[in-house]
Design an enzyme around this catalytic site. Structure first.
Site, PDB file in Angstrom:
ATOM      1  N   ARG A  40       0.810  -1.215   0.000  1.00 23.22           N
ATOM      2  CA  ARG A  40       0.000   0.000   0.000  1.00 23.22           C
ATOM      3  C   ARG A  40       0.844   1.266   0.000  1.00 23.22           C
ATOM      4  NH1 ARG A  40      -4.820  -1.895   4.092  1.00 23.22           N
ATOM      5  NH2 ARG A  40      -6.215  -2.637   2.437  1.00 23.22           N
ATOM      6  N   LYS A 202     -18.466 -16.431   2.459  1.00 27.18           N
ATOM      7  CA  LYS A 202     -19.899 -16.220   2.649  1.00 27.18           C
ATOM      8  C   LYS A 202     -20.571 -15.546   1.474  1.00 27.18           C
ATOM      9  CE  LYS A 202     -19.913 -16.208   7.613  1.00 27.18           C
ATOM     10  NZ  LYS A 202     -19.954 -15.396   8.821  1.00 27.18           N
ATOM     11  N   GLY A 355      -9.657  -8.415  -0.329  1.00 25.55           N
ATOM     12  CA  GLY A 355      -8.427  -8.535   0.452  1.00 25.55           C
ATOM     13  C   GLY A 355      -7.764  -9.890   0.324  1.00 25.55           C
ATOM     14  N   GLY A 378     -12.789  -3.656   1.120  1.00 26.99           N
ATOM     15  CA  GLY A 378     -14.167  -3.212   1.358  1.00 26.99           C
ATOM     16  C   GLY A 378     -14.617  -2.169   0.346  1.00 26.99           C
TER      17      GLY A 378
HETATM   18  P1  ADP Z   1     -12.010 -11.635  -0.159  1.00 31.00           P
HETATM   19  O1  ADP Z   1     -11.297 -11.018   1.016  1.00 31.00           O
HETATM   20  O2  ADP Z   1     -11.079 -11.875  -1.305  1.00 31.00           O
HETATM   21  O3  ADP Z   1     -13.222 -10.841  -0.546  1.00 31.00           O
HETATM   22  P2  ADP Z   1     -13.487 -13.463   1.546  1.00 31.00           P
HETATM   23  O4  ADP Z   1     -13.062 -12.673   2.745  1.00 31.00           O
HETATM   24  O5  ADP Z   1     -14.894 -13.372   1.143  1.00 31.00           O
HETATM   25  O6  ADP Z   1     -12.521 -13.071   0.295  1.00 31.00           O
HETATM   26  O7  ADP Z   1     -13.202 -15.009   1.784  1.00 31.00           O
HETATM   27  C1  ADP Z   1     -11.938 -15.520   2.070  1.00 31.00           C
HETATM   28  C2  ADP Z   1     -12.018 -16.681   3.005  1.00 31.00           C
HETATM   29  O8  ADP Z   1     -12.893 -17.690   2.525  1.00 31.00           O
HETATM   30  C3  ADP Z   1     -10.667 -17.346   3.181  1.00 31.00           C
HETATM   31  O9  ADP Z   1     -10.259 -17.191   4.525  1.00 31.00           O
HETATM   32  C4  ADP Z   1     -10.920 -18.812   2.829  1.00 31.00           C
HETATM   33  O10 ADP Z   1     -10.261 -19.712   3.700  1.00 31.00           O
HETATM   34  C5  ADP Z   1     -12.424 -18.930   2.998  1.00 31.00           C
HETATM   35  N1  ADP Z   1     -12.955 -20.051   2.202  1.00 31.00           N
HETATM   36  C6  ADP Z   1     -12.930 -20.187   0.868  1.00 31.00           C
HETATM   37  N2  ADP Z   1     -13.473 -21.364   0.493  1.00 31.00           N
HETATM   38  C7  ADP Z   1     -13.866 -21.997   1.622  1.00 31.00           C
HETATM   39  C8  ADP Z   1     -14.489 -23.258   1.900  1.00 31.00           C
HETATM   40  N3  ADP Z   1     -14.821 -24.092   0.917  1.00 31.00           N
HETATM   41  N4  ADP Z   1     -14.747 -23.560   3.198  1.00 31.00           N
HETATM   42  C9  ADP Z   1     -14.409 -22.697   4.181  1.00 31.00           C
HETATM   43  N5  ADP Z   1     -13.829 -21.507   3.988  1.00 31.00           N
HETATM   44  C10 ADP Z   1     -13.545 -21.137   2.724  1.00 31.00           C
HETATM   45 MG    MG Z   2     -11.685 -11.136   3.167  1.00 29.79          MG
END
Ligand code: ADP
Ligand code: MG
Length: 398
Positions: A40, A202, A355, A378
């Site tokens: 960053r 999620k 992230g 975010g």
């Molecule tokens: P980003 O930060 O890129 O938007 P998220 O915060 O939504 O992504 O999700 C990332 C998390 O999702 C990671 O910590 C990963 O371990 C978890 N994850 C991905 N697939 C699974 C799964 N099948 N079961 C449990 N956790 C998962």
């Molecule tokens: Mg995340």
């Protein structure tokens, strides 16, 4: 972009003047207080050096971590000052205090081309309340305002929003411009085929993004735990996988609405638990054992997703395909990252937001092989949802 940027400032507006720049230096520190990832900081350097080169006194402010409106040593920006000195090769004065008179004195004492780093904005009580008096006090520290903190633009705080109403001109920095440009083009005028890849834990946190992207994309590939909620909506056994029960209906509606735009994994890498990587094995999506969970997409799904990605002219990726922190459940995420890299090489625009997805790309060493990796988790999500970012809205229109 419909907002003014530093490029619109004349030399007369900058030479010998104080450019107050809000950046996102919210970087991770280790126990010894050293910066462990300077991505960053590096991302803001073009804006800072271009202002300094044009003869401005560059006054820099940022938040770091979550101090509760008062100074806390572990959230001091002092380690960042050292890093900034090293990366710019310019004199950097660090203002240790949050006293507004001393900050003001430091800005007037600075010479053209100098950089002055102010202490953590969240040490100030009014920052997160977007307090008007604080906004006015901050506005005193500059002659022009530049917002380069895309990662903080979704928050209406004194240093991101309030100050822009008190200090004109108020323009976007080069990083902010780049972020808005790439993400904006993906939303507004994408080259087709446009493929979005959604993953992560999620569906609930991403539902608005899916909603807003679905009409714009040609395909939406779904991975991560999010896929399991869709599996449940399709009536499949999901075993111990992470499923959001209260979102199953929503997933059903999305399936109906998305029709063949939505591409779900066809197989899964499952295991008895996340820490049982050695027992991981691949199954078809309709054969997930009741006592195991899906932690990654399977090989067939990887191939299927890869085909879609390689056909695309625009690819937008948010959220890892599996538990990428724990091999072997990183295979899906790494393969998708590599597919994006080859798509970039064949001329597609590849954009990564989020992230954890950005972290996965960095870990795979593929950052430079993407068209754009957003620095704002975010903020990029809110932007993709179609929301107005207050830190952007407050800047001068073109
Ligand atoms: P980003 O930060 O890129 O938007 P998220 O915060 O939504 O992504 O999700 C990332 C998390 O999702 C990671 O910590 C990963 O371990 C978890 N994850 C991905 N697939 C699974 C799964 N099948 N079961 C449990 N956790 C998962
Ligand atoms: Mg995340």
């Amino acid at each position: 972009m419909n907002k003014k940027t530093v490029r619109d400032l004349t030399d007369a507006q900058l030479r010998g003047k104080r450019a107050l720049v809000r950046v996102d230096f919210n970087v991770p520190l280790d126990d010894a207080g050293r910066v462990t990832d300077d991505t960053r900081i590096r991302a803001a350097i073009p804006t800072l050096t271009s202002l300094a080169d044009r003869g401005a006194k560059v006054i820099v402010m940022s938040h770091l971590g979550r101090p509760k409106g008062k100074p806390e040593a572990k959230y001091s920006l002092a380690p960042v000052a050292a890093k900034l000195r090293q990366l710019t090769g310019r004199p950097v004065t660090f203002v240790e205090t949050t006293d507004s008179d001393e900050a003001l004195k430091a800005t007037t004492d600075a010479k053209p081309g100098d950089i002055v780093l102010l202490e953590n904005t969240r040490f100030l009580g009014g920052e997160e309340k977007n307090d008007e008096r604080l906004s006015r006090a901050l506005a005193m520290l500059g002659d022009v305002y530049v917002n380069d903190a895309f990662g903080a633009a979704h928050r209406a705080h004194a240093s991101t929003e309030g100050v822009a109403r008190e200090l004109r001109p108020a323009v976007a920095g080069l990083l902010m411009e780049k972020e808005l440009d790439y993400l904006g083009r993906a939303l507004g005028n994408p080259e087709h085929p446009f493929v979005a890849i959604m993953g992560g834990s999620k569906i609930s946190g991403k539902i608005d993004v899916i909603d807003s992207l679905l009409p714009k994309v040609d395909r939406m590939l779904i991975g991560g735990a999010m896929a399991c909620t869709f599996f449940r909506a399709m009536g499949l056994e999901t075993g111990k996988s992470l499923v959001e029960e209260d979102r199953v209906d929503m997933a059903k509606q999305l399936l109906a609405r998305g029709k063949d735009k939505l591409v779900l994994p066809v197989d899964a890498l499952v295991a008895p638990s996340m820490d049982d990587g050695a027992k991981a094995h691949s199954v078809k999506r309709d054969a997930i054992p009741a006592d195991e969970a899906m932690y990654d997409i399977g090989q067939e799904s990887i191939r299927l997703f890869m085909q879609e990605i390689l056909r695309a002219k625009t690819v937008l990726w948010n959220g890892p395909m599996g538990v990428f922190e724990k091999p072997p459940f990183d295979a899906g995420t790494n393969s998708i990252a590599k597919s994006l890299a080859s798509a970039t090489r064949s001329g597609a625009t590849t954009i990564v937001g989020g992230g954890d997805s950005a972290a996965a790309i960095a870990e795979a060493g593929l950052e430079s092989q993407m068209t754009h990796v957003s620095t704002g988790g975010g903020a990029s999500l809110e932007f993709l949802e179609g929301k107005t970012l207050p830190g952007v809205a407050a800047l001068d229109d073109r």
